[in-house]
Each structure stands twice: as structure tokens, then as C-alpha cells.
Scaffold this active site. Sequence first.
Site, PDB file in Angstrom:
ATOM      1  N   CYS A 110       6.500   5.969 -12.305  1.00 53.25           N
ATOM      2  CA  CYS A 110       7.501   5.980 -13.372  1.00 53.25           C
ATOM      3  C   CYS A 110       7.617   7.382 -13.986  1.00 53.25           C
ATOM      4  O   CYS A 110       8.078   8.302 -13.337  1.00 53.25           O
ATOM      5  CB  CYS A 110       7.200   4.891 -14.401  1.00 53.25           C
ATOM      6  SG  CYS A 110       8.642   4.435 -15.400  1.00 53.25           S
ATOM      7  N   HIS A 210       6.132  -0.186 -11.353  1.00 57.32           N
ATOM      8  CA  HIS A 210       4.749  -0.169 -11.837  1.00 57.32           C
ATOM      9  C   HIS A 210       3.871  -1.113 -11.019  1.00 57.32           C
ATOM     10  O   HIS A 210       3.649  -2.262 -11.409  1.00 57.32           O
ATOM     11  CB  HIS A 210       4.707  -0.588 -13.314  1.00 57.32           C
ATOM     12  CG  HIS A 210       5.182   0.465 -14.260  1.00 57.32           C
ATOM     13  ND1 HIS A 210       4.330   1.363 -14.870  1.00 57.32           N
ATOM     14  CD2 HIS A 210       6.434   0.780 -14.698  1.00 57.32           C
ATOM     15  CE1 HIS A 210       5.021   2.173 -15.646  1.00 57.32           C
ATOM     16  NE2 HIS A 210       6.310   1.842 -15.562  1.00 57.32           N
ATOM     17  N   GLU A 212       0.740  -1.168 -10.778  1.00 57.50           N
ATOM     18  CA  GLU A 212      -0.516  -1.488 -11.471  1.00 57.50           C
ATOM     19  C   GLU A 212      -0.397  -2.742 -12.343  1.00 57.50           C
ATOM     20  O   GLU A 212      -1.403  -3.410 -12.612  1.00 57.50           O
ATOM     21  CB  GLU A 212      -0.966  -0.291 -12.318  1.00 57.50           C
ATOM     22  CG  GLU A 212      -0.291  -0.105 -13.667  1.00 57.50           C
ATOM     23  CD  GLU A 212       1.147   0.414 -13.602  1.00 57.50           C
ATOM     24  OE1 GLU A 212       1.809   0.482 -14.662  1.00 57.50           O
ATOM     25  OE2 GLU A 212       1.605   0.769 -12.496  1.00 57.50           O
TER      26      GLU A 212
END
Length: 246
Positions: A110, A210, A212
Site C-alpha cells: 500500500c 494488504h 497481512e
Amino acid sequence: MKSPRIAIPEPTSADPEYNQRAWPQYAHAVEASGGIAVKVPLSSSPAEVARLAASCEGVLLPGSPADVNPQKYGEEPVSNCAAADPAREAVDELLLQDASNLRKPLLGICYGFQSLNVWRGGALVQDLQTPVNHRPGRTVREAHTVQIGEGSRLRALLHSGPELTVNSSHHQAVKTVGDGLIPAAVSAKDGVIEAAEGKGEEFILGIQWHPERFFDEDEASHRLFQAFIHAAAGWELRPIRESLAE
């Protein structure tokens, strides 16, 4: 093979609560994939950042609520541009320089992707206005689809077909890719660049989504982090003479 150490800066110097929520997600994905997460405080001196970077085999640049200072790519900020974070930018630049000089694996997520792109001379769209909602937020797992380039490293490491459904939390995006980068994925419905990768053999990857956030539930996220950690585990400090000769 020993576990590689991965330098991960704190996401922001202005919002400790954001850091406490977000940084552990990156650390968890790195450590669950076999790496060791190394926090780089944004209050660190340049010498301390250099010391931490020297102890690591890879660099992960995380997301952030800030926006990269648009003056760095020759523009004045628009009204919807978030405030810049000079401390984060300074740490990113030191880590990017270290990774570039020593050809360490690099993953930008990002804001981290945007930071990488600007550092390499690229530019950003300051405020996306398209039919696709690129910022539904951190709780939405499936925001939109991206088309992954045929023959790209990203497609190979994900073992995926031409499309992937991703989450999304950004209002800026890459407008022109930086030196040595090539687009690897675009948003299926509006063509926004969603990923770029290095042209050479080194692991250099920037993505807008994202992985994660849903790491424990998503196979594509697992594969992405595993590929990054595998590359870092295989990194070796090359003789300076060899690098200069190329």
C-alpha cells in the site's frame, strides 16, 4: 538455512494506536512464514536505521494513513491529499537505499508500494476517482478483482490464474511507474495499477492491497509472504567489487 531478519518501519509517526494495531500484523505474517520481524522506530537516528538495516536480509515497507509528499514527484497537494509524514519518509528512504545498494529482497505494501515508486522517480494519483471503491476499509476481505500480468513474477509466486480478489484501503495509486519497475497487476474494472515488480532477478515487489490483514485465512497471502521470506533467506552479501563491475 537460518531465519532471515526483515526490517519493518513503524507505519506512522503521528498515530501510535494505528501502529499498535497494524505493525503486529506485518510481523505475524513475516514470522509465520519463517522470518524474524525487526521493528525500525521512526524516531531512530540515521545511524541507528543503518545499523538495523545492516542486520537484516530483507525490507518490508508497510501501509500508513499518511500520503507521500507530492512535491517529491513534482506536484502540489490536492485538497484530499493526507498530510505527509517526514519521519516515515526519511526512514523509508534509508531502507530503500540499503535494499537497492545490496540487492536485498523488498516488499512494499500500500503506502510502502507508493513510497518505493516515488523513490524510484515515479508519480502517484493523489486522489482516485473511479467507479471502483478502492477504500472500503480494513474489515472488508474481498473488495475488487485485479488482473495479474501473464509472465509476471507475481503470478508465478501466487500460482494463480489471471485474476485475484483482493482487499483495499487506499485513495492514492501509482500513476507512472518508477525506474526499473514494471506493472504486474491492475484493477480489473478501472485499470488502476495494483502491483509492480522489479525488472531484474532481485525480489522487488509493490502491491496496493494488504495481504497481512487476512494472512491466516488466505492462501494467496501465505504464498506472497513465503516467497518474500524465501528470497530473503537466500540473500547473501555480494562482494562490493562484483556489484561495481556489473
